[in-house]
Design a protein around this motif. Structure first.
Motif, PDB file in Angstrom:
ATOM      1  N   LEU A 480      57.424  11.307 -49.186  1.00  0.00           N
ATOM      2  CA  LEU A 480      58.873  11.344 -49.424  1.00  0.00           C
ATOM      3  C   LEU A 480      59.565  12.339 -48.493  1.00  0.00           C
ATOM      4  O   LEU A 480      60.660  12.087 -47.992  1.00  0.00           O
ATOM      5  N   CYS A 481      58.908  13.491 -48.271  1.00  0.00           N
ATOM      6  CA  CYS A 481      59.476  14.498 -47.358  1.00  0.00           C
ATOM      7  C   CYS A 481      59.637  13.911 -45.956  1.00  0.00           C
ATOM      8  O   CYS A 481      60.697  14.027 -45.336  1.00  0.00           O
ATOM      9  N   LEU A 482      58.581  13.292 -45.473  1.00  0.00           N
ATOM     10  CA  LEU A 482      58.614  12.743 -44.107  1.00  0.00           C
ATOM     11  C   LEU A 482      59.665  11.642 -43.992  1.00  0.00           C
ATOM     12  O   LEU A 482      60.434  11.595 -43.021  1.00  0.00           O
ATOM     13  N   PHE A 483      59.708  10.769 -44.993  1.00  0.00           N
ATOM     14  CA  PHE A 483      60.657   9.650 -44.941  1.00  0.00           C
ATOM     15  C   PHE A 483      62.092  10.165 -45.003  1.00  0.00           C
ATOM     16  O   PHE A 483      62.962   9.734 -44.235  1.00  0.00           O
ATOM     17  N   GLY A 484      62.342  11.131 -45.902  1.00  0.00           N
ATOM     18  CA  GLY A 484      63.692  11.689 -46.031  1.00  0.00           C
ATOM     19  C   GLY A 484      64.124  12.404 -44.758  1.00  0.00           C
ATOM     20  O   GLY A 484      65.261  12.249 -44.296  1.00  0.00           O
ATOM     21  N   ILE A 485      63.204  13.168 -44.164  1.00  0.00           N
ATOM     22  CA  ILE A 485      63.542  13.895 -42.933  1.00  0.00           C
ATOM     23  C   ILE A 485      63.776  12.918 -41.779  1.00  0.00           C
ATOM     24  O   ILE A 485      64.677  13.106 -40.957  1.00  0.00           O
ATOM     25  N   PHE A 647      59.022  24.890 -39.728  1.00  0.00           N
ATOM     26  CA  PHE A 647      58.767  26.073 -40.562  1.00  0.00           C
ATOM     27  C   PHE A 647      59.848  26.237 -41.633  1.00  0.00           C
ATOM     28  O   PHE A 647      59.569  26.668 -42.754  1.00  0.00           O
ATOM     29  N   GLY A 648      61.093  25.892 -41.272  1.00  0.00           N
ATOM     30  CA  GLY A 648      62.169  25.961 -42.274  1.00  0.00           C
ATOM     31  C   GLY A 648      61.899  25.002 -43.425  1.00  0.00           C
ATOM     32  O   GLY A 648      62.081  25.355 -44.608  1.00  0.00           O
ATOM     33  N   THR A 649      61.468  23.797 -43.102  1.00  0.00           N
ATOM     34  CA  THR A 649      61.164  22.814 -44.139  1.00  0.00           C
ATOM     35  C   THR A 649      59.980  23.257 -44.987  1.00  0.00           C
ATOM     36  O   THR A 649      59.986  23.116 -46.221  1.00  0.00           O
ATOM     37  N   LEU A 653      60.108  23.807 -48.940  1.00  0.00           N
ATOM     38  CA  LEU A 653      59.213  22.999 -49.780  1.00  0.00           C
ATOM     39  C   LEU A 653      58.358  23.891 -50.666  1.00  0.00           C
ATOM     40  O   LEU A 653      58.163  23.620 -51.865  1.00  0.00           O
ATOM     41  N   ASN A 654      57.856  24.979 -50.091  1.00  0.00           N
ATOM     42  CA  ASN A 654      57.030  25.902 -50.878  1.00  0.00           C
ATOM     43  C   ASN A 654      57.841  26.485 -52.039  1.00  0.00           C
ATOM     44  O   ASN A 654      57.346  26.560 -53.185  1.00  0.00           O
ATOM     45  N   ARG A 655      59.100  26.888 -51.753  1.00  0.00           N
ATOM     46  CA  ARG A 655      59.949  27.434 -52.815  1.00  0.00           C
ATOM     47  C   ARG A 655      60.207  26.384 -53.903  1.00  0.00           C
ATOM     48  O   ARG A 655      60.172  26.680 -55.107  1.00  0.00           O
ATOM     49  N   ALA A 656      60.443  25.161 -53.456  1.00  0.00           N
ATOM     50  CA  ALA A 656      60.742  24.081 -54.408  1.00  0.00           C
ATOM     51  C   ALA A 656      59.523  23.784 -55.283  1.00  0.00           C
ATOM     52  O   ALA A 656      59.649  23.581 -56.502  1.00  0.00           O
TER      53      ALA A 656
END
Length: 663
Positions: A480-485, A647-649, A653-656
């Motif tokens: 989902l992350c890759l597709f959304g980005i 790195f920002g993502t 993602l880690n925080r989420a």
């Protein structure tokens, strides 16, 4: 450009290759079987694609007929000798600059009426043409009947019915190559008004040309600026007379010339086909056509795409290739048998520990570089290319392009861009080169950004799927992350970069059952190319890592990256994977594989690391191709953007994940 040079008369002896062989050019629309015919004639391998674009680079091979050698040239797809796209321009230059002994115009028997206008152009240009009506077998299944002798009589050139994929018609084609086919005066003509205009302009042409003066006059009337420049160079002071005549006729017919010419050519084609081409009263719809329709309709096409991705990518490449095969080859073959044996051999024969470390140490050329390349990457790449070749030969990709065209338009691309995107799942370096087939610079830049950022190569994809497949939630988050980005960055790029999305057109080949031998040949060739590219880089990376270790520079880099890794919630050892990733993406993914094997990461950390590494800076080879295709400025800009964004993502993602605690 010299095809209007003074030595270039169409009545002169055709040029020969450096080996003295006569040249034979294969021309025609994309996806009509030119590359299949090329392979059948030469016995050499060339990529056979069911979509436009991969034949941009011209392929050459030789064949011997009756003891005489001929050079066969496979040109890019073209629809007309009046070029619009870069592929057509390249094809025309090759066709005319090299003045072949014979031009084989290959067309699709099922689309005879649509493709014959180009045959008319080749004939009226007085080139030595033989028409190959290909895919006759599928035309017959549709109930179409073609009278080949009558077609030949009406066109005034040899015509051969063929099904080159099944070797039908090859003896006749080889006989045509060995024979001589002189250029002939076309047995058809345009209306009196059109012929009068053509005669007035061609009468002004005094130079010697490869093309007939009738053909030249038509190209000038159609506003071919390239031809106008060359005629100017050839006519010298007399060009003013030609220019005035063309200007006058274009002005007189300014509102309807292109339409008139097109309609007149269609009328000629209809007369040629009258009685020579018969269709059944009731159209026969084949099973392939039914499947084809299902693949392009969103309601059925999307579920079919998901099924293809699940069984092809997840089950075959991810579970079987990256799981079962890697376990056997790397886990058993290298870890249990080969590495202990080679370590013992090297240590027994090399007395210096530092040199032992170079070959069989932690970052040794054999125990790390060779193991990664052969034990992990090779089986993943092999299964991916096998799956890719099956899809390619089936004719699925052009239909996928139609299916996703609407979504791609929101990102400033057209469905045509799906080809480099899908190729990127095999190798982003190769896919970045293929972006040159996109119509505008804007499209090429957007596609290059997306390839650098959100499209993992086959080896990286396989390793990551293998890593995350044991935790389905992690795999879902990564996907989902890759597709959304992919969508978000594409949308933003289309807003930021100036320009409009071009129109989309694409030749749709028939859906076919892939030929086993062709699929194996293509897979083998691609694997060979890939392996020969990655092995030296893996060895180089191992040497650099060894140097970094013995000089302690590597340890300092890991220490320097420790705060970055900590901000992502990753152990400091994961810095190794990112350092590996500087050399190759798959090398970095293989580094994660090692960390997981040692139990140093949980599901959350693996997910964050996998997302960050997938988005991370392109590998060395891809970066160099980006520089070659787009220039230093764009390549460096994309590299910096991708690294920062990755790195920002990862941090977000880690925080989420910590906040939601879903992994």
């Amino acid at each position: 450009m010299s095809f209007f040079g003074k030595k270039g008369s169409c009545h002169e002896t055709p040029t020969v290759s450096s080996t003295g062989a006569k040249k034979v050019a294969l021309v025609g629309n994309p996806n009509v079987g030119k590359s299949v015919l090329f392979n059948a004639l030469t016995g050499a391998y060339v990529t056979v694609s069911n979509y436009p674009g991969t034949s941009v680079e011209v392929s050459r091979g030789t064949t011997a007929i009756n003891g005489e050698e001929f050079e066969i040239i496979d040109t890019p797809g073209m629809y007309s000798i009046l070029p619009i796209t870069e592929e057509e321009r390249v094809a025309r230059e090759i066709l005319l600059n090299e003045r072949p002994h014979l031009v084989l115009h290959v067309l699709d028997a099922r689309n005879l009426e649509r493709m014959l206008p180009m045959t008319l152009q080749l004939i009226e240009a007085e080139l030595p043409v033989v028409l190959v009506v290909n895919i006759m077998d599928e035309a017959a299944r549709m109930g179409l009947e073609i009278d080949i002798p009558l077609l030949s009589q009406r066109l005034g050139i040899p015509v051969i019915g063929a099904a080159t994929a099944k070797k039908v018609g090859l003896p006749e084609i080889r006989a045509a190559i060995a024979g001589s086919t002189a250029s002939t005066i076309p047995p058809f003509g345009y209306s009196r008004l059109m012929e009068g205009d053509i005669a007035e302009i061609s009468g002004c042409l005094k130079g010697d040309y490869i093309l007939s003066k009738k053909s030249l006059a038509l190209l000038l009337l159609q506003g071919d600026t390239e031809v106008a420049d060359l005629v100017r160079a050839s006519e010298g002071d007399g060009f003013g007379v030609v220019e005035a005549a063309v200007r006058e006729k274009r002005f007189e017919r300014r509102e309807s010339f292109h339409l008139d010419l097109s309609m007149e050519r269609k009328t000629i084609v209809k007369k040629v086909l009258d009685g020579a081409f018969r269709t059944p009263q009731k159209r026969v719809v084949t099973l392939a056509e039914r499947i084809s329709r299902l693949t392009v309709r969103p309601t059925t096409g999307v579920p079919l795409l998901l099924i293809v991705l699940y069984f092809g990518l997840y089950q075959f490449v991810g579970v079987f290739g990256a799981g079962t095969l890697v376990d056997v080859l790397e886990g058993k073959g290298f870890e249990e048998y080969f590495n202990p044996w080679i370590t013992e051999v090297v240590k027994g024969n090399v007395p210096w520990p530092i040199i032992q470390e170079l070959f069989v140490g932690e970052y040794g050329i054999i125990t790390l570089g060779f193991r990664y390349a052969v034990g992990i990457i090779l089986p993943i790449v092999a299964t991916f290319f096998l799956f890719f070749s099956v899809l390619e030969d089936s004719g699925y990709f052009p239909r996928l392009a139609l299916l996703v065209d609407r979504v791609f338009k929101t990102m400033g691309l057209t469905g045509r861009a799906v080809i480099p995107m899908v190729l990127g799942f095999g190798c982003d370096t190769m896919a970045t080169m293929v972006t040159r087939t996109l119509e505008t610079v804007r499209e090429r830049v957007i596609a290059t950004i997306l390839l650098a950022l959100a499209i993992p190569c086959s080896a990286q994809l396989g390793v990551i799927m293998s890593l995350l497949s044991k935790t389905p939630g992690a795999l879902l988050v990564w996907g989902l992350c890759l597709f959304g980005i992919f969508l978000l960055v594409g949308l933003l790029a289309s807003k930021v970069l100036p320009g409009d999305t071009p129109m989309f057109y694409m030749e749709i080949p028939p859906m076919r059952l892939p030929q086993f031998s062709n699929v194996l040949t293509k897979t083998y060739t691609r694997m060979q190319w890939y392996f020969m590219e990655i092995l030296p880089l893996f060895i180089l990376a191992s040497v650099l890592l060894w140097l970094g270790k013995v000089t302690h520079f590597f340890e300092k880099m890991i220490e320097a990256m420790t705060p970055v890794m900590a901000s992502l919630g990753l152990p400091k050892e994961s810095a190794v994977a990112f350092i590996f990733g500087f050399f190759r993406r798959d090398y970095g993914a293989a580094g994660l594989y090692d960390l997981q094997s040692k139990g140093l990461m949980d599901a959350r950390q693996l997910t964050v690391a996998a997302v960050t590494l997938t988005l991370f800076i392109p590998c060395v080879a891809q970066f160099l191709i980006m520089k070659k295709e787009r220039g230093w400025k764009v390549a460096i800009s994309i590299g910096l953007f991708v690294s920062t964004f990755a790195f920002g993502t990862g941090w977000l993602l880690n925080r989420a994940l910590l906040l939601t605690n879903i992994l």
